[in-house]
Design a protein around this motif. Structure first.
Motif, mmCIF file in Angstrom:
data_model
loop_
_atom_site.group_PDB
_atom_site.id
_atom_site.type_symbol
_atom_site.label_atom_id
_atom_site.label_comp_id
_atom_site.label_asym_id
_atom_site.label_seq_id
_atom_site.Cartn_x
_atom_site.Cartn_y
_atom_site.Cartn_z
ATOM 1 N N GLU A 40 0.823 -1.215 0.000
ATOM 2 C CA GLU A 40 0.000 0.000 0.000
ATOM 3 C C GLU A 40 0.856 1.264 0.000
ATOM 4 N N CYS A 49 3.165 3.797 10.226
ATOM 5 C CA CYS A 49 2.620 2.736 9.392
ATOM 6 C C CYS A 49 1.343 2.167 10.009
ATOM 7 N N SER A 50 1.377 1.848 11.284
ATOM 8 C CA SER A 50 0.218 1.228 11.925
ATOM 9 C C SER A 50 -0.963 2.195 12.039
ATOM 10 N N GLY A 53 -2.482 2.338 8.544
ATOM 11 C CA GLY A 53 -3.210 1.106 8.272
ATOM 12 C C GLY A 53 -4.544 1.052 8.983
ATOM 13 N N PHE A 62 -4.401 -5.394 7.968
ATOM 14 C CA PHE A 62 -3.166 -4.772 7.476
ATOM 15 C C PHE A 62 -2.001 -5.276 8.298
ATOM 16 N N CYS A 64 2.472 -4.247 8.997
ATOM 17 C CA CYS A 64 3.624 -3.387 8.747
ATOM 18 C C CYS A 64 4.883 -4.235 8.829
ATOM 19 N N LEU A 74 3.645 -0.860 4.390
ATOM 20 C CA LEU A 74 2.296 -1.202 4.792
ATOM 21 C C LEU A 74 1.685 -2.121 3.736
ATOM 22 N N VAL A 76 -1.855 -4.556 2.852
ATOM 23 C CA VAL A 76 -3.264 -4.716 3.206
ATOM 24 C C VAL A 76 -3.808 -6.000 2.594
#
Length: 78
Positions: A40, A49-50, A53, A62, A64, A74, A76
């Motif tokens: 992504e 990142c988290s 997501g 998702f 990371c 990232l 998904v």
């Protein structure tokens, strides 16, 4: 900038995995699907990142992955 590692309930799998090297890693992110996971975007920290997501709509989960020091990808699952 504070970096945290919170687990997000119901947000899917969040994990750190293998590393790769290369100065242009951010620009050459993989586009291939791995077991249904799709790349992504990339971020400079796990926390960024988290958070990104967890804000995505219409995904099942998702995760990371750290690809280089301070470079997180990232992925998904749609």
């Amino acid at each position: 900038m504070a970096v945290g590692t919170a687990l997000l309930a119901g947000a899917g799998s969040v994990q750190a995995a293998g590393q790769s090297t290369g100065a242009d890693a951010a620009q050459t992110a993989p586009r291939a699907q791995l077991d249904g996971w799709e790349y992504e975007n990339w971020y400079f920290s796990f926390n960024n990142c988290s958070v990104a997501g967890s804000k995505l709509q219409g995904i099942e989960a998702f995760r990371c992955e750290e690809k280089a020091e301070h470079l997180w990808y990232l992925y998904v699952l749609r």
